[in-house]
Design a protein around this motif. Structure first.
Motif, PDB file in Angstrom:
ATOM      1  N   UNK A   2       0.852  -1.182  -0.044  1.00 20.46           N
ATOM      2  CA  UNK A   2       0.085  -0.176  -0.020  1.00 20.46           C
ATOM      3  C   UNK A   2       0.893   1.315  -0.015  1.00 20.46           C
ATOM      4  N   UNK A   3       0.572   2.171  -0.852  1.00 18.49           N
ATOM      5  CA  UNK A   3       0.945   3.390  -0.965  1.00 18.49           C
ATOM      6  C   UNK A   3      -0.047   4.645  -0.551  1.00 18.49           C
ATOM      7  N   UNK A   4      -1.250   4.056  -0.127  1.00 21.74           N
ATOM      8  CA  UNK A   4      -2.306   4.678   0.025  1.00 21.74           C
ATOM      9  C   UNK A   4      -2.244   5.687   0.996  1.00 21.74           C
ATOM     10  N   UNK A   5      -2.138   7.196   0.650  1.00 19.60           N
ATOM     11  CA  UNK A   5      -2.030   8.374   1.565  1.00 19.60           C
ATOM     12  C   UNK A   5      -0.667   8.663   2.019  1.00 19.60           C
ATOM     13  N   UNK A   6       0.258   8.025   1.265  1.00 17.85           N
ATOM     14  CA  UNK A   6       1.605   8.222   1.607  1.00 17.85           C
ATOM     15  C   UNK A   6       2.317   9.261   0.542  1.00 17.85           C
ATOM     16  N   UNK A   7       3.234   9.882   1.179  1.00 17.95           N
ATOM     17  CA  UNK A   7       3.976  10.857   0.468  1.00 17.95           C
ATOM     18  C   UNK A   7       5.179   9.940  -0.201  1.00 17.95           C
ATOM     19  N   UNK A   8       5.785  10.761  -1.397  1.00 13.79           N
ATOM     20  CA  UNK A   8       6.933  10.084  -2.015  1.00 13.79           C
ATOM     21  C   UNK A   8       7.935  11.480  -1.931  1.00 13.79           C
ATOM     22  N   UNK A   9       8.746  11.220  -1.219  1.00 13.47           N
ATOM     23  CA  UNK A   9       9.871  12.517  -0.933  1.00 13.47           C
ATOM     24  C   UNK A   9      11.373  12.050  -1.427  1.00 13.47           C
ATOM     25  N   UNK A  10      11.698  11.045  -1.720  1.00 13.94           N
ATOM     26  CA  UNK A  10      12.873  10.447  -2.166  1.00 13.94           C
ATOM     27  C   UNK A  10      12.954   8.946  -2.569  1.00 13.94           C
ATOM     28  N   UNK A  11      13.820   8.635  -3.037  1.00 13.29           N
ATOM     29  CA  UNK A  11      14.076   7.256  -3.191  1.00 13.29           C
ATOM     30  C   UNK A  11      14.457   6.305  -2.156  1.00 13.29           C
ATOM     31  N   UNK A  12      15.131   6.963  -1.185  1.00 13.17           N
ATOM     32  CA  UNK A  12      15.572   5.989  -0.059  1.00 13.17           C
ATOM     33  C   UNK A  12      14.615   5.201   0.617  1.00 13.17           C
ATOM     34  N   UNK A  13      13.180   5.671   0.631  1.00 11.16           N
ATOM     35  CA  UNK A  13      11.999   4.943   1.185  1.00 11.16           C
ATOM     36  C   UNK A  13      11.693   3.894   0.529  1.00 11.16           C
ATOM     37  N   UNK A  14      12.157   3.757  -0.693  1.00 14.36           N
ATOM     38  CA  UNK A  14      11.257   2.785  -1.581  1.00 14.36           C
ATOM     39  C   UNK A  14      12.141   1.624  -1.630  1.00 14.36           C
ATOM     40  N   UNK A  15      11.533   0.441  -1.354  1.00 14.14           N
ATOM     41  CA  UNK A  15      11.953  -1.058  -1.365  1.00 14.14           C
ATOM     42  C   UNK A  15      11.599  -1.563  -2.778  1.00 14.14           C
ATOM     43  N   UNK A  97      -6.353  15.989  -3.424  1.00  8.97           N
ATOM     44  CA  UNK A  97      -6.019  14.845  -2.507  1.00  8.97           C
ATOM     45  C   UNK A  97      -4.566  14.863  -2.386  1.00  8.97           C
ATOM     46  N   UNK A  98      -3.693  15.539  -3.292  1.00  4.70           N
ATOM     47  CA  UNK A  98      -2.221  15.423  -3.023  1.00  4.70           C
ATOM     48  C   UNK A  98      -1.727  16.659  -3.612  1.00  4.70           C
ATOM     49  N   UNK A  99      -0.379  16.768  -3.276  1.00  2.83           N
ATOM     50  CA  UNK A  99       0.393  18.028  -3.713  1.00  2.83           C
ATOM     51  C   UNK A  99       1.681  17.572  -4.387  1.00  2.83           C
ATOM     52  N   UNK A 100       1.795  17.953  -5.520  1.00  2.74           N
ATOM     53  CA  UNK A 100       3.061  17.681  -6.402  1.00  2.74           C
ATOM     54  C   UNK A 100       3.978  18.818  -6.317  1.00  2.74           C
ATOM     55  N   UNK A 101       5.230  18.656  -6.049  1.00  2.00           N
ATOM     56  CA  UNK A 101       6.006  20.205  -5.732  1.00  2.00           C
ATOM     57  C   UNK A 101       7.443  19.922  -6.384  1.00  2.00           C
ATOM     58  N   UNK A 102       7.612  20.987  -7.181  1.00  2.00           N
ATOM     59  CA  UNK A 102       8.934  21.064  -7.573  1.00  2.00           C
ATOM     60  C   UNK A 102       9.452  22.527  -7.006  1.00  2.00           C
ATOM     61  N   UNK A 103      10.808  22.459  -6.515  1.00  2.00           N
ATOM     62  CA  UNK A 103      11.106  23.763  -5.962  1.00  2.00           C
ATOM     63  C   UNK A 103      12.764  23.868  -5.904  1.00  2.00           C
ATOM     64  N   UNK A 104      13.483  24.847  -6.171  1.00  2.00           N
ATOM     65  CA  UNK A 104      14.861  24.973  -6.161  1.00  2.00           C
ATOM     66  C   UNK A 104      15.597  24.614  -4.783  1.00  2.00           C
ATOM     67  N   UNK A 119      -0.994  13.650   1.141  1.00  2.00           N
ATOM     68  CA  UNK A 119       0.478  13.121   0.562  1.00  2.00           C
ATOM     69  C   UNK A 119       0.945  14.129  -0.353  1.00  2.00           C
ATOM     70  N   UNK A 120       2.440  14.293  -0.134  1.00  2.00           N
ATOM     71  CA  UNK A 120       3.428  15.206  -1.095  1.00  2.00           C
ATOM     72  C   UNK A 120       4.155  14.203  -2.017  1.00  2.00           C
ATOM     73  N   UNK A 121       4.365  14.770  -3.210  1.00  2.00           N
ATOM     74  CA  UNK A 121       5.110  14.066  -4.053  1.00  2.00           C
ATOM     75  C   UNK A 121       6.069  15.075  -4.726  1.00  2.00           C
ATOM     76  N   UNK A 122       7.463  14.473  -4.573  1.00  2.00           N
ATOM     77  CA  UNK A 122       8.564  15.480  -4.833  1.00  2.00           C
ATOM     78  C   UNK A 122       8.849  15.393  -6.410  1.00  2.00           C
ATOM     79  N   UNK A 123       8.603  16.306  -7.207  1.00  2.00           N
ATOM     80  CA  UNK A 123       8.811  16.315  -8.717  1.00  2.00           C
ATOM     81  C   UNK A 123      10.353  16.922  -8.669  1.00  2.00           C
ATOM     82  N   UNK A 124      11.021  17.194  -7.840  1.00  3.57           N
ATOM     83  CA  UNK A 124      12.534  17.783  -7.933  1.00  3.57           C
ATOM     84  C   UNK A 124      12.840  18.644  -6.853  1.00  3.57           C
TER      85      UNK A 124
END
Length: 301
Positions: A2-15, A97-104, A119-124
């Motif tokens: 399940x990814x339901x309701x979770x953020x994706x902030x980096x690749x470290x947390x992915x198995x 339902x979620x926010x997708x963020x890119x920021x310097x 949830x927040x998704x890191x777009x860079x």
């Protein structure tokens, strides 16, 4: 898985099992002809210029039948002095339902994820990471080469400032690939203390070794700060040209996260090579990001 309701902030947390779960869902989305409308909304907050990533997330959302709320920073209250954290909380109050963020700023998506409940998704973010780019790159390698474990991936160019390089190193080594790096010494640091990669000073040697050649964008400010002598000299030493391609295996693939500087990282003729998969990466980005969104939002595929 399940990814339901979770953020994706980096690749470290992915198995690895989570990554391949997303890839299987990406295939289902790719092969499906249409999507039922979903009562979900995604909000895009892009504080840096973007063509591929922004449009890819938009198409991914549309593919799922979701609504898209676009924030234009140049017309937002940020220009009046509102903090990005307050902006995100106000966007959240609108009901997406979620926010997708890119920021310097490196770490900004992580910071926002602590201020909002969706949830927040890191777009860079800055030079730190670009997790969805790494996911689509890995998916492209898997689809085109048939595997990731055992692949030899050569990163060429500005390693020092590349969030793509950092995320790809983390994700691909986790899946069993070996990484090589090649580029000017001024742009080729130790990968933040990472170990386990091969260093090449000559592109030809790196091409002979690799199964995947992943080019990275050279920014004009690197020339202005004397980190490279000139774009022409960079191309002569590290640019992918038809002459250098003779050293690359017939069944290898050429990749680039974009935007491409033609005549710098790669010549126009090399972009027409049958091994080039740059546009395939763009297409795959929609499916992978749709798979991620559907998993986070609970949208059935």
């Amino acid at each position: 898985m399940s990814f339901l309701g979770k953020s994706l902030l980096d690749t470290d947390s992915l198995q690895p099992e989570q990554i391949f779960f997303l890839f299987e869902k990406a295939r289902k989305i790719r092969d499906r002809k249409s999507s039922p409308a979903q009562n979900k909304t995604v909000a895009l907050m892009f504080f840096e210029p973007s063509t591929r990533t922004r449009a890819s997330f938009e198409m991914a959302a549309y593919r799922l039948g979701c609504h898209v709320l676009n924030l234009d920073p140049s017309r937002s209250s940020v220009v009046k002095g509102e903090t990005i954290e307050d902006t995100a909380q106000n966007i959240e109050a609108l009901g997406p339902d979620c926010i997708i963020v890119r920021h310097a700023g490196a770490g900004m998506p992580q910071q926002l994820s602590q201020r909002v409940k969706i949830p927040v998704i890191n777009a860079g973010d800055g030079m730190r990471g670009h997790p969805t780019q790494a996911l689509l790159d890995a998916f492209t390698i898997l689809e085109e080469r048939g595997r990731i474990e055992g692949e030899r991936v050569l990163l060429v160019g500005d390693i020092m400032h590349s969030r793509v390089a950092r995320s790809n190193f983390n994700l691909l080594t986790k899946l069993g690939a070996t990484i090589g790096v090649c580029g000017p010494s001024t742009l080729r640091p130790e990968l933040l203390g990472q170990k386990g990669y091969k260093l090449f000073t000559q592109l030809e040697e790196g091409l002979e070794w690799s199964t995947v050649c992943m080019l990275l964008r050279i920014q004009t400010e690197r020339m202005e700060s004397f980190q490279i002598p000139s774009m022409g000299e960079y191309n002569a030493r590290f640019g992918l040209t038809p002459d250098k391609l003779r050293y690359f295996r017939d069944d290898g693939i050429i990749m680039h996260p974009g935007p491409v500087n033609r005549g710098v990282e790669i010549t126009s003729s090399a972009m027409e090579d049958r091994r080039c998969r740059i546009l395939t990466q763009v297409r795959n980005g929609v499916f992978v990001r749709a798979a991620l969104l559907s998993s986070i939002l609970g949208v059935e595929v």
